[in-house]
Design a protein around this motif. Structure first.
Motif, PDB file in Angstrom:
ATOM      1  N   ALA B 136       0.837  -1.207   0.000  1.00 48.14           N
ATOM      2  CA  ALA B 136       0.000   0.000   0.000  1.00 48.14           C
ATOM      3  C   ALA B 136       0.868   1.251   0.000  1.00 48.14           C
ATOM      4  O   ALA B 136       1.792   1.384   0.806  1.00 48.14           O
ATOM      5  N   GLY B 137       0.604   2.156  -0.927  1.00 43.60           N
ATOM      6  CA  GLY B 137       1.317   3.432  -0.987  1.00 43.60           C
ATOM      7  C   GLY B 137       2.599   3.404  -1.800  1.00 43.60           C
ATOM      8  O   GLY B 137       3.209   4.454  -2.014  1.00 43.60           O
ATOM      9  N   GLN B 138       3.031   2.239  -2.271  1.00 44.10           N
ATOM     10  CA  GLN B 138       4.309   2.166  -2.976  1.00 44.10           C
ATOM     11  C   GLN B 138       4.189   2.073  -4.500  1.00 44.10           C
ATOM     12  O   GLN B 138       5.204   1.991  -5.197  1.00 44.10           O
ATOM     13  N   ALA B 139       2.972   2.068  -5.026  1.00 49.16           N
ATOM     14  CA  ALA B 139       2.821   1.990  -6.487  1.00 49.16           C
ATOM     15  C   ALA B 139       3.442   3.223  -7.137  1.00 49.16           C
ATOM     16  O   ALA B 139       3.409   4.321  -6.577  1.00 49.16           O
ATOM     17  N   VAL B 140       4.029   3.027  -8.305  1.00 48.82           N
ATOM     18  CA  VAL B 140       4.603   4.140  -9.063  1.00 48.82           C
ATOM     19  C   VAL B 140       3.584   4.566 -10.110  1.00 48.82           C
ATOM     20  O   VAL B 140       3.305   3.817 -11.050  1.00 48.82           O
ATOM     21  N   THR B 141       3.013   5.741  -9.946  1.00 54.74           N
ATOM     22  CA  THR B 141       1.994   6.212 -10.878  1.00 54.74           C
ATOM     23  C   THR B 141       2.648   7.043 -11.988  1.00 54.74           C
ATOM     24  O   THR B 141       3.868   7.117 -12.086  1.00 54.74           O
ATOM     25  N   ARG B 142       1.810   7.691 -12.792  1.00 49.51           N
ATOM     26  CA  ARG B 142       2.331   8.571 -13.843  1.00 49.51           C
ATOM     27  C   ARG B 142       2.527   9.981 -13.318  1.00 49.51           C
ATOM     28  O   ARG B 142       3.062  10.833 -14.028  1.00 49.51           O
ATOM     29  N   GLY B 143       2.087  10.219 -12.091  1.00 51.27           N
ATOM     30  CA  GLY B 143       1.921  11.595 -11.647  1.00 51.27           C
ATOM     31  C   GLY B 143       2.971  12.127 -10.696  1.00 51.27           C
ATOM     32  O   GLY B 143       2.819  13.236 -10.182  1.00 51.27           O
ATOM     33  N   GLY B 144       4.046  11.382 -10.428  1.00 53.01           N
ATOM     34  CA  GLY B 144       4.994  11.832  -9.407  1.00 53.01           C
ATOM     35  C   GLY B 144       6.249  12.499  -9.953  1.00 53.01           C
ATOM     36  O   GLY B 144       7.151  12.847  -9.176  1.00 53.01           O
ATOM     37  N   GLY B 145       6.340  12.697 -11.270  1.00 57.88           N
ATOM     38  CA  GLY B 145       7.537  13.317 -11.850  1.00 57.88           C
ATOM     39  C   GLY B 145       7.669  14.780 -11.455  1.00 57.88           C
ATOM     40  O   GLY B 145       6.673  15.470 -11.256  1.00 57.88           O
ATOM     41  N   ARG B 146       8.940  15.245 -11.290  1.00 56.67           N
ATOM     42  CA  ARG B 146       9.182  16.639 -10.904  1.00 56.67           C
ATOM     43  C   ARG B 146      10.206  17.234 -11.864  1.00 56.67           C
ATOM     44  O   ARG B 146      11.080  16.509 -12.361  1.00 56.67           O
ATOM     45  N   LEU B 201      12.523   4.302  -6.420  1.00 54.41           N
ATOM     46  CA  LEU B 201      13.515   5.018  -7.225  1.00 54.41           C
ATOM     47  C   LEU B 201      12.836   5.901  -8.268  1.00 54.41           C
ATOM     48  O   LEU B 201      13.136   7.084  -8.397  1.00 54.41           O
ATOM     49  N   ALA B 202      11.913   5.329  -9.022  1.00 55.29           N
ATOM     50  CA  ALA B 202      11.219   6.100 -10.059  1.00 55.29           C
ATOM     51  C   ALA B 202      10.137   6.961  -9.417  1.00 55.29           C
ATOM     52  O   ALA B 202       9.478   6.544  -8.465  1.00 55.29           O
ATOM     53  N   THR B 203       9.965   8.166  -9.943  1.00 59.63           N
ATOM     54  CA  THR B 203       8.917   9.064  -9.438  1.00 59.63           C
ATOM     55  C   THR B 203       7.658   8.957 -10.296  1.00 59.63           C
ATOM     56  O   THR B 203       6.561   9.267  -9.843  1.00 59.63           O
TER      57      THR B 203
END
Lengths: 320, 320
Positions: B136-146, B201-203
């Motif tokens: 829970a909470g660790q999925a990498v979505t498309r929306g976390g890039g900065r 690692l991936a955002t």
């Protein structure tokens, strides 16, 4: 013509009530509640096979989801999430808007989030997958029936088949009867409340999609039982009141598909508790026979007590 | 011709490793492990739209599952269960046996149970739904890039597009190159191990199904960023070695679909950790650009430093 991503956004993005991440990423994220098993079912509806290509798209949207929720109801699971994959010959905006309205009307009625999906170009095809929750170990499968258990059917089975016969073969019904039967065909009501109420009461259960006699065979196979169905106990009265001839009504009850009523077994000792659920769910429940200790043998008992095997079976998509 | 229930039993019933109740009831029963979210994805593949009707059915079985597992990989989820809905014009036993072999080869390679499904008659259509688990909470979505995050792509993107061009348009490749590209087209490898390794690692991440440039747009939209892609950093070398002309290779990398490589963003501070994953997963990883603070703006940087917008976009099933 609008693009695929625009179609999804416009018609299928509505607020989700209990989904961490819904439509718009690579996958939806669901958080089942602690102690819950997930019940998952998938059904494919094809134009020309399962519905007329000119079916009202709002009815189709309702039905595509309803028939899947019926599978969850038949497990005693509470519907929570749905996924829609849709192939369309062309991006018809008005069709999609109406389809989405029907789909979301059903989703809202049963507390289901549309959590994801796929749209693509192709011959009209709807594939809906649903997921529901059931406390671990409490699901009602097809395999728990025991000899002596009573066999029950919910509602007014046969109406959907009469509706189809009215549309396709011109079967004459009363005006009210025709309306009842078309409603049953186009807007089936998944028996979700009943399915939940029968957890702990029913020993085996399924939803009737291919005809009562044929689908009962699946319970018999999985439960290693036979069954005797009492023909005089079958609920023909509503169909006769709708204006159907007696033989047509009997055929519709035994072999008609598309009703999505629940067919289940329960011990005689629970007869009163089951009957009480009829009032609780505001839905008629009919005790129509018993399971026997003769695996796979289905017999019909006439009013005079004589027994005979059924001559009408369920609908098999690849049988001749 | 065998019936529907017989078809299911014969071709799609194999032992399930982690499913309480699989094929054969109204719904499958899954028990997610405590603390896990479920990632669920569905994809529909249509003959004539997604594959040639005469595609080797074993390849098709593999690919139908692989492209869905790729969606789970792109969330950092571990694949666990699959559901198959299948419409067929006729019950072709040899076709189904080969299709099931390909599907189960993929399922076995990635530890997936086929937990349920549906078969029906209709124009050839495959709808696969997969479910995986992610803490829970660790999925990498498309929306976390900065802005400032580096943009990475895995593997040898473009080969599937070259394979398609070889089949459809007669594109000439070397003998080895043609074999590589057809393998990429017909037997895509979902990057499951890489997806799991990139949690934390991936955002932002997705799998490239519609072309790198077009799919990167989804990350930009969800992450409210822009991006600059360095053209000299694109991994053209494997495609040139396969015998593709330079422009064809560039087009295949930027706009080719069907590669199912992972496209992701990660902060520069994690560059070494990400690069180390290449060895860990035995898979090349290419840092091809950066996210910027100009929402939605995608620019390509030439070798001389000049910037230009891309002229090739992804594949949209309903766009003209």
């Amino acid at each position: 013509m609008p693009g695929e991503f625009d179609l999804i956004r416009r018609h299928f993005t509505r607020p989700a009530a209990h989904t961490a991440l819904a439509v718009g990423d690579d996958a939806a994220l669901l958080m089942p509640r602690p102690g819950m098993q997930l019940a998952v079912s998938t059904d494919m509806l094809v134009a020309g096979t399962h519905f007329f290509p000119d079916t009202d798209p709002a009815d189709l949207g309702w039905k595509a989801l309803a028939v899947n929720l019926s599978d969850l109801a038949a497990m005693g699971a509470e519907p929570r999430w749905a996924f829609l994959a849709l192939a369309l010959p062309a991006a018809d905006d008005a069709w999609l808007a109406a389809f989405a309205d029907g789909l979301f009307a059903c989703a809202q009625a049963f507390g289901v989030d549309l959590a994801g999906g796929d749209t693509t170009r192709g011959p009209l095809n709807l594939c809906v997958t649903v997921a529901g929750e059931v406390p671990a170990g409490q699901a009602v499968t097809r395999g728990g029936g025991r000899p002596g258990d009573e066999v029950w059917i919910s509602g007014r089975p046969g109406r959907a088949a009469l509706g189809l016969a009215a549309l396709r073969d011109g079967l004459a019904l009363s005006a009210d009867g025709r309306a009842h039967c078309l409603e049953a065909l186009h807007r089936p009501q998944p028996r979700v409340a009943l399915g939940l109420a029968l957890r702990g009461l029913a020993t085996a259960m399924l939803d009737v999609s291919d005809g009562l006699a044929g689908d009962l065979g699946h319970i018999l196979e999985r439960s290693c039982c036979g069954a005797i169905i009492d023909l005089p106990a079958l609920p023909l009265a509503p169909l006769l009141a709708d204006g159907a001839p007696h033989d047509e009504a009997l055929r519709a009850v035994l072999a008609g598909g598309d009703d999505y009523e629940l067919l289940f077994a329960a011990p005689p000792a629970r007869h009163g508790l089951v009957a009480a659920m009829a009032a609780h769910c505001n839905l008629p429940l009919h005790c129509i026979g018993r399971l026997t200790d003769r695996p796979g043998e289905l017999l019909l008992r006439e009013a005079d007590g004589s027994l005979q095997p059924p001559t009408m079976t369920g609908y098999d998509h690849f049988a001749r």
